[in-house]
Design a protein around this motif. Structure first.
Motif, PDB file in Angstrom:
ATOM      1  N   CYS A 100       0.848  -1.192   0.000  1.00 51.16           N
ATOM      2  CA  CYS A 100       0.000   0.000   0.000  1.00 51.16           C
ATOM      3  C   CYS A 100       0.889   1.250   0.000  1.00 51.16           C
ATOM      4  O   CYS A 100       1.838   1.335   0.779  1.00 51.16           O
ATOM      5  CB  CYS A 100      -0.914  -0.004   1.214  1.00 51.16           C
ATOM      6  N   PRO A 101       0.616   2.215  -0.865  1.00 52.45           N
ATOM      7  CA  PRO A 101       1.519   3.355  -1.022  1.00 52.45           C
ATOM      8  C   PRO A 101       1.546   4.294   0.178  1.00 52.45           C
ATOM      9  O   PRO A 101       2.516   5.032   0.359  1.00 52.45           O
ATOM     10  CB  PRO A 101       0.971   4.064  -2.264  1.00 52.45           C
ATOM     11  N   MET A 102       0.470   4.312   0.955  1.00 53.60           N
ATOM     12  CA  MET A 102       0.437   5.105   2.181  1.00 53.60           C
ATOM     13  C   MET A 102      -0.376   4.362   3.218  1.00 53.60           C
ATOM     14  O   MET A 102      -1.380   3.721   2.894  1.00 53.60           O
ATOM     15  CB  MET A 102      -0.162   6.494   1.952  1.00 53.60           C
ATOM     16  N   VAL A 103       0.072   4.427   4.470  1.00 55.74           N
ATOM     17  CA  VAL A 103      -0.688   3.879   5.587  1.00 55.74           C
ATOM     18  C   VAL A 103      -0.590   4.906   6.703  1.00 55.74           C
ATOM     19  O   VAL A 103       0.430   5.024   7.372  1.00 55.74           O
ATOM     20  CB  VAL A 103      -0.136   2.515   6.069  1.00 55.74           C
ATOM     21  N   PHE A 104      -1.648   5.692   6.855  1.00 60.52           N
ATOM     22  CA  PHE A 104      -1.716   6.696   7.912  1.00 60.52           C
ATOM     23  C   PHE A 104      -2.787   6.270   8.902  1.00 60.52           C
ATOM     24  O   PHE A 104      -3.800   5.671   8.511  1.00 60.52           O
ATOM     25  CB  PHE A 104      -2.084   8.077   7.364  1.00 60.52           C
ATOM     26  N   GLY A 105      -2.594   6.586  10.165  1.00 68.20           N
ATOM     27  CA  GLY A 105      -3.608   6.218  11.137  1.00 68.20           C
ATOM     28  C   GLY A 105      -3.354   6.823  12.492  1.00 68.20           C
ATOM     29  O   GLY A 105      -2.391   7.558  12.715  1.00 68.20           O
ATOM     30  N   VAL A 106      -4.269   6.506  13.406  1.00 67.87           N
ATOM     31  CA  VAL A 106      -4.160   6.903  14.806  1.00 67.87           C
ATOM     32  C   VAL A 106      -4.279   5.648  15.660  1.00 67.87           C
ATOM     33  O   VAL A 106      -4.724   4.600  15.200  1.00 67.87           O
ATOM     34  CB  VAL A 106      -5.259   7.920  15.198  1.00 67.87           C
ATOM     35  N   ALA A 107      -3.861   5.765  16.914  1.00 66.93           N
ATOM     36  CA  ALA A 107      -3.975   4.660  17.853  1.00 66.93           C
ATOM     37  C   ALA A 107      -5.268   4.778  18.637  1.00 66.93           C
ATOM     38  O   ALA A 107      -5.686   5.875  19.027  1.00 66.93           O
ATOM     39  CB  ALA A 107      -2.783   4.656  18.805  1.00 66.93           C
ATOM     40  N   GLY A 108      -5.912   3.642  18.873  1.00 72.53           N
ATOM     41  CA  GLY A 108      -7.056   3.604  19.768  1.00 72.53           C
ATOM     42  C   GLY A 108      -6.602   3.398  21.194  1.00 72.53           C
ATOM     43  O   GLY A 108      -5.416   3.155  21.468  1.00 72.53           O
ATOM     44  N   ASN A 109      -7.543   3.451  22.127  1.00 73.49           N
ATOM     45  CA  ASN A 109      -7.179   3.338  23.536  1.00 73.49           C
ATOM     46  C   ASN A 109      -6.787   1.921  23.944  1.00 73.49           C
ATOM     47  O   ASN A 109      -6.311   1.714  25.066  1.00 73.49           O
ATOM     48  CB  ASN A 109      -8.322   3.844  24.424  1.00 73.49           C
TER      49      ASN A 109
ATOM     50  N   ASP B  59       6.032   6.519   3.918  1.00 73.30           N
ATOM     51  CA  ASP B  59       4.655   7.010   3.962  1.00 73.30           C
ATOM     52  C   ASP B  59       3.782   6.126   4.837  1.00 73.30           C
ATOM     53  O   ASP B  59       2.619   5.837   4.522  1.00 73.30           O
ATOM     54  CB  ASP B  59       4.087   7.105   2.542  1.00 73.30           C
ATOM     55  N   VAL B  60       4.360   5.697   5.963  1.00 66.26           N
ATOM     56  CA  VAL B  60       3.625   4.954   6.986  1.00 66.26           C
ATOM     57  C   VAL B  60       3.760   5.773   8.265  1.00 66.26           C
ATOM     58  O   VAL B  60       4.874   6.002   8.740  1.00 66.26           O
ATOM     59  CB  VAL B  60       4.197   3.538   7.190  1.00 66.26           C
ATOM     60  N   ALA B  61       2.637   6.248   8.827  1.00 56.54           N
ATOM     61  CA  ALA B  61       2.735   7.204   9.929  1.00 56.54           C
ATOM     62  C   ALA B  61       1.579   7.065  10.902  1.00 56.54           C
ATOM     63  O   ALA B  61       0.410   7.016  10.507  1.00 56.54           O
ATOM     64  CB  ALA B  61       2.775   8.637   9.391  1.00 56.54           C
ATOM     65  N   LEU B  62       1.931   7.009  12.179  1.00 56.91           N
ATOM     66  CA  LEU B  62       0.970   7.085  13.273  1.00 56.91           C
ATOM     67  C   LEU B  62       0.884   8.540  13.710  1.00 56.91           C
ATOM     68  O   LEU B  62       1.900   9.148  14.078  1.00 56.91           O
ATOM     69  CB  LEU B  62       1.434   6.202  14.436  1.00 56.91           C
ATOM     70  N   LEU B  63      -0.310   9.103  13.671  1.00 58.15           N
ATOM     71  CA  LEU B  63      -0.504  10.531  13.913  1.00 58.15           C
ATOM     72  C   LEU B  63      -1.095  10.782  15.294  1.00 58.15           C
ATOM     73  O   LEU B  63      -1.947  10.020  15.769  1.00 58.15           O
ATOM     74  CB  LEU B  63      -1.441  11.111  12.851  1.00 58.15           C
ATOM     75  N   ASP B  64      -0.660  11.853  15.914  1.00 55.87           N
ATOM     76  CA  ASP B  64      -1.235  12.274  17.189  1.00 55.87           C
ATOM     77  C   ASP B  64      -0.981  13.763  17.367  1.00 55.87           C
ATOM     78  O   ASP B  64       0.044  14.186  17.896  1.00 55.87           O
ATOM     79  CB  ASP B  64      -0.646  11.490  18.358  1.00 55.87           C
ATOM     80  N   GLY B  65      -1.905  14.558  16.856  1.00 48.36           N
ATOM     81  CA  GLY B  65      -1.766  16.004  16.914  1.00 48.36           C
ATOM     82  C   GLY B  65      -0.938  16.569  15.783  1.00 48.36           C
ATOM     83  O   GLY B  65      -0.584  17.750  15.806  1.00 48.36           O
ATOM     84  N   ASP B  66      -0.626  15.738  14.794  1.00 50.68           N
ATOM     85  CA  ASP B  66       0.179  16.202  13.667  1.00 50.68           C
ATOM     86  C   ASP B  66      -0.474  15.824  12.347  1.00 50.68           C
ATOM     87  O   ASP B  66      -1.531  15.198  12.316  1.00 50.68           O
ATOM     88  CB  ASP B  66       1.610  15.675  13.745  1.00 50.68           C
TER      89      ASP B  66
END
Length: 264
Positions: free
Chosen positions: A126-135, A150-157
């Motif tokens: 997959c060319p990009m994998v962006f996401g956030v973490a759950g609790n 282009d694989v990124a875990l986001l948190d306020g960014d």
């Protein structure tokens, strides 16, 4: 990246096991739905969004049951071969968190490591994998970043891919002494940063209320977003029977225990 209409239609289902009331394992189906958008990031012919994949499933490639998110990543190649989806290297992925299940699918609300789910989508090409973490996720941005550019875990960014900007907030509102929780004030402060100006796509685990009965969420988040609504907000944490809602001049799509494919 705006929705064209609000009606979804079913593309496929994926059978899996999840913990039911009292922790008893039960057989359920992951619904994979489709909705159209006006544009996609350059380099993608489809986007797959999913969250709250709290179960285990057999991979279409065989072997022992794996986390549902890993099985979903394995299905991408199968669906491409059948013509249901573009090849995986043309399918971007957006994850809204809570990707863990107890191995026997016999304990509700289990927390654990989910890096292998991220790895499965990256390994699928997959060319990009962006996401956030759950609790309930145990994963760090540093671990995820090692999987690819282009694989990124986001948190306020935010991260851009092609001509689309994606912002994200991990976790939920709650006791900040517990993992992946922050006060409502701090949550809304991060949200303000991501909506000034608004990202094209906003990822959250805990999202806003919808615009109809049964679309539960956090009312304060909706109030904050209505003033500067992203074109598309993706969230989970609580399940909506009707996954799409209007938010300002954009839309919310709830992907709790659901996968949604976006194409033009």
């Amino acid at each position: 990246m705006r929705l064209i209409g609000t009606r979804t239609h079913r593309l496929a289902t994926v059978p899996y096991r999840a913990a039911g009331p009292g922790g008893a394992p039960q057989n359920v189906q992951l619904e994979v739905d489709h909705v159209r958008v006006d544009e996609l990031p350059v380099g993608c012919d489809a986007l797959l969004a999913a969250g709250d994949l709290q179960g285990v499933a057999p991979s279409p490639l065989g072997g022992d049951p794996v986390l549902l998110g890993i099985a979903l990543a394995d299905y991408l190649g199968v669906w491409a071969e059948s013509g249901l989806l573009p090849p995986p290297d043309r399918v971007g992925v957006l994850l809204t968190g809570d990707l863990y299940s107890a191995p026997g699918a016999d304990r509700r609300g289990a927390s654990g490591p989910v890096l292998d789910v991220w790895l499965a989508f990256a390994a699928a090409g997959c060319p990009m994998v962006f996401g956030v973490a759950g609790n309930h996720d145990e994963v760090s941005a540093e671990q995820v970043a090692e999987l690819g550019r282009d694989v990124a875990l986001l948190d306020g960014d935010r991260r851009g891919f092609g001509d689309v900007m994606v912002g994200g907030i991990s976790g939920i509102v709650g006791d900040p002494d517990r993992a992946l929780r922050r006060t409502e004030k701090d949550f809304l402060a991060l949200l303000g940063r991501l909506t000034t100006p608004a990202a094209d796509v906003l990822l959250m685990h805990e999202g806003p209320t919808g615009d109809r009965a049964g679309q539960l969420g956090r009312a304060s988040v909706r109030s904050a977003l209505e003033r500067r609504a992203p074109a598309l907000t993706l969230c989970g944490h609580v399940h909506w029977a009707e996954p799409v809602a209007v938010l300002g001049d954009g839309h919310i799509v709830n992907v709790d225990a659901r996968a949604v494919v976006f194409t033009t």
